[in-house]
Design an enzyme around this catalytic site. Structure first.
Site, mmCIF file in Angstrom:
data_model
loop_
_atom_site.group_PDB
_atom_site.id
_atom_site.type_symbol
_atom_site.label_atom_id
_atom_site.label_comp_id
_atom_site.label_asym_id
_atom_site.label_seq_id
_atom_site.Cartn_x
_atom_site.Cartn_y
_atom_site.Cartn_z
ATOM 1 C CG ASP A 101 -0.149 -0.096 2.548
ATOM 2 O OD1 ASP A 101 1.094 0.014 2.532
ATOM 3 O OD2 ASP A 101 -0.798 -0.279 3.593
ATOM 4 C CD GLU A 123 0.507 -6.704 3.031
ATOM 5 O OE1 GLU A 123 1.131 -7.262 3.952
ATOM 6 O OE2 GLU A 123 0.634 -5.487 2.765
ATOM 7 C CD GLU A 137 0.625 4.492 4.602
ATOM 8 O OE1 GLU A 137 1.823 4.809 4.738
ATOM 9 O OE2 GLU A 137 -0.321 5.109 5.155
ATOM 10 C CG HIS A 214 6.547 3.699 10.858
ATOM 11 N ND1 HIS A 214 6.131 2.541 11.479
ATOM 12 C CD2 HIS A 214 6.088 3.638 9.593
ATOM 13 C CE1 HIS A 214 5.451 1.811 10.616
ATOM 14 N NE2 HIS A 214 5.413 2.452 9.463
ATOM 15 N NE ARG A 216 2.680 10.408 4.971
ATOM 16 C CZ ARG A 216 3.717 10.978 4.399
ATOM 17 N NH1 ARG A 216 3.905 12.277 4.525
ATOM 18 N NH2 ARG A 216 4.572 10.268 3.688
ATOM 19 C CG HIS A 247 10.765 5.725 10.635
ATOM 20 N ND1 HIS A 247 10.931 6.747 9.726
ATOM 21 C CD2 HIS A 247 10.274 4.674 9.933
ATOM 22 C CE1 HIS A 247 10.556 6.328 8.538
ATOM 23 N NE2 HIS A 247 10.148 5.079 8.632
#
Length: 388
Positions: A101, A123, A137, A214, A216, A247
Site C-alpha cells: 500500500d 497483499e 496507505e 512511524h 504519518r 525511524h
C-alpha cells in the site's frame, strides 16, 4: 518447442515491501526457464532499504533513487511515475508485480496500467474503511486493487473484501502473507546480533518490550503522547527494558530523542537490520507498535501486540486475541501495557492466540499462479487456509 520466456518486473521501494517481495523474487528465480526478472527499486526508503537487499541477495536492475528530504507525497508520486515510465518503456515487461500500500505500490501499478501491462498485487484486500487511517496507505491500496489483474490476499477475510468490491473470484488467490515466508527463513535461536547496543541490552536477560512508531498520522501530538506513556511505563516497570529502534523520519526522531533520551530502561537505537530486528522480536516479551507488518510478524512468533492505532486493516489477529488496538492516548497506552506486563493470564492468552497470516508457503502459491497465468503450468494452486 522452444519456450519464450516472460519478463516480469518486480517493483519495490520501502523496507517492508522489499521484505515481503524477497521470497517471491527468490521463488521466481527458481523458474528461470520460464521467466526473466527485472528488479526495480524506487529507493523510497533509501537508508532502510539497502540492508534488506543485502540480506536477501537482491541486486536491483534499476535503482530510481527517488527520495528527497521532506518531499511531499505529490512530488514523490510524480518522480516515481516519471522515472518508472521511462524504465517500463525500455524494458517492456510482460507483467509487473507490486506489494502492499505504499506510494511505490500505487504509482507503479498506475504506470503499468498506462502501458497496458498486467499488474499483480501481493497483499491485496486489506481495508480499514477509513481512507484517512492509515493515510495515505488505505487509499493507495484501494486504488491499486482496481488497477490490478491478479490479486493475492493474505487471509480469507481479505478475499471476501475483494469479492464484495466486484473483483472476479478467478482473479483472486488467498496465498497467505509472504512476510511469514521471510520471517521463517530468518529467525534463528542461535543468531548473534550484529548491533552492539542490541547485544548489550539483550545480555541483561530481562523482559524486553519492542517499540516502533512511524506512521504519518502519528507524527506530532500523537507521538508526544506515545513518548509520554513510554516514559511513565519505564518508571512503573523498572524491571523491563523497552527497546525502541527509531525511524529515520526527522519529525519522529526529534520528538522521540527529545522526550526519551537518557531514560535508564529505554534503549533508543538506530533502525536495525532485518535479521537483528526479527530475531529481537523472537526474543522479546511483547511489542508496542503502529506498524502493519508487525501485527503479522509478532503473532507468528507468539508475541502479544499492542497497536498504537484506532483502526487496523489487519483485523484477524485482533479477532483471535493476539493483537489489541489501544490508540495513542497516553492513559490508555499506560493502562493496557501495564495490564499486559502485570497479568500472566492475559499474556498467556494473547501469546497462545491463533496466527491467521501464513504458513511459509505464500511465495510458492503466488509464483505457481503466475506460471499458470502464462500457461507454463496446468497445476491448480490451492488457497491458504489458516489453522483454527
Amino acid at each position: 518447442m522452444e519456450i519464450t520466456r516472460k519478463k516480469i518486473a518486480v517493483i519495490f521501494g520501502t523496507r517492508p515491501d522489499t521484505i515481503k517481495l524477497a521470497p517471491v523474487i527468490q521463488e521466481l528465480q527458481k523458474h528461470g526457464q520460464f521467466v526473466s526478472l527485472c528488479l526495480i527499486t524506487t529507493g523510497q526508503h533509501r537508508e532502510m532499504l539497502d540492508d534488506v537487499l543485502s540480506v536477501f541477495s537482491i541486486a536491483p536492475t534499476y535503482d530510481l533513487n527517488v527520495m528527497g528530504l521532506r518531499q511531499s507525497l505529490t512530488t514523490l508520486a510524480h518522480t516515481i511515475l516519471e522515472k518508472l515510465d521511462y524504465v517500463l518503456a525500455m524494458e517492456q515487461p510482460d507483467m509487473v508485480v507490486v506489494q502492499g500500500d505504499t506510494a511505490t505500490t500505487f504509482t507503479s501499478a498506475l504506470a503499468a496500467f498506462h502501458r497496458k501491462i498486467p499488474v499483480v498485487h501481493v497483499e491485496a484486500g486489506l481495508r480499514t474503511n477509513d481512507r484517512m487511517q492509515p493515510f495515505p496507505e488505505e487509499s493507495y491500496r484501494r486504488l491499486t486493487t482496481h488497477l490490478s489483474d491478479l490479486h493475492f490476499t493474505p487471509t480469507p477475510s481479505a478475499t471476501k473484501v475483494l469479492l464484495g468490491e466486484g473483483i472476479p473470484r478467478s482473479a483472486i488467490l488467498c496465498s497467505g502473507n509472504t512476510v511469514i515466508d521471510a520471517l521463517l527463513r530468518t529467525v534463528d535461536p542461535a543468531y548473534e546480533f550484529a548491533s552492539e547496543p542490541l547485544r548489550t541490552v539483550t545480555a541483561k536477560k530481562r523482559r524486553l518490550v519492542v517499540v516502533t512508531a512511524h506512521r504519518r498520522e502519528n507524527v506530532g501530538e500523537p507521538m508526544l503522547r506515545i513518548c509520554s506513556a513510554l516514559k511513565q511505563l519505564s518508571i512503573m516497570h523498572p524491571e523491563v527494558d523497552f527497546v525502541f529502534p527509531v525511524h529515520l523520519n526527522p519529525a519522529i526522531r526529534e520528538t522521540v530523542f527529545d522526550m526519551l533520551k537518557g531514560t535508564p530502561n529505554i534503549a533508543l537505537m538506530e533502525p536495525l537490520i532485518y535479521p537483528d530486528f526479527i530475531n529481537l522480536i523472537a526474543r522479546s516479551y511483547a511489542v508496542i507498535t503502529d506498524s502493519g507488518g508487525l501485527q503479522e510478524e509478532a503473532p507468528s512468533l507468539a508475541k502479544p501486540v499492542l497497536v498504537l492505532r484506532d483502526v487496523t486493516e489487519r483485523p484477524e489477529a485482533v479477532k483471535y486475541g493476539a493483537v489489541k488496538l489501544i490508540g495513542t492516548e497516553t492513559k490508555n497506552i499506560i493502562a493496557e501495557a501495564h495490564r499486559l506486563l502485570s497479568s500472566p493470564k492475559l499474556y498467556k492468552s494473547m501469546a497462545a492466540a491463533v496466527n491467521p497470516y501464513g504458513d511459509g508457503h505464500a511465495s510458492e502459491r503466488i509464483v505457481g499462479t503466475i506460471l499458470r497465468y502464462f500457461k507454463f503450468s496446468r497445476q491448480r494452486v490451492t488457497s491458504f487456509v489458516p489453522k483454527r
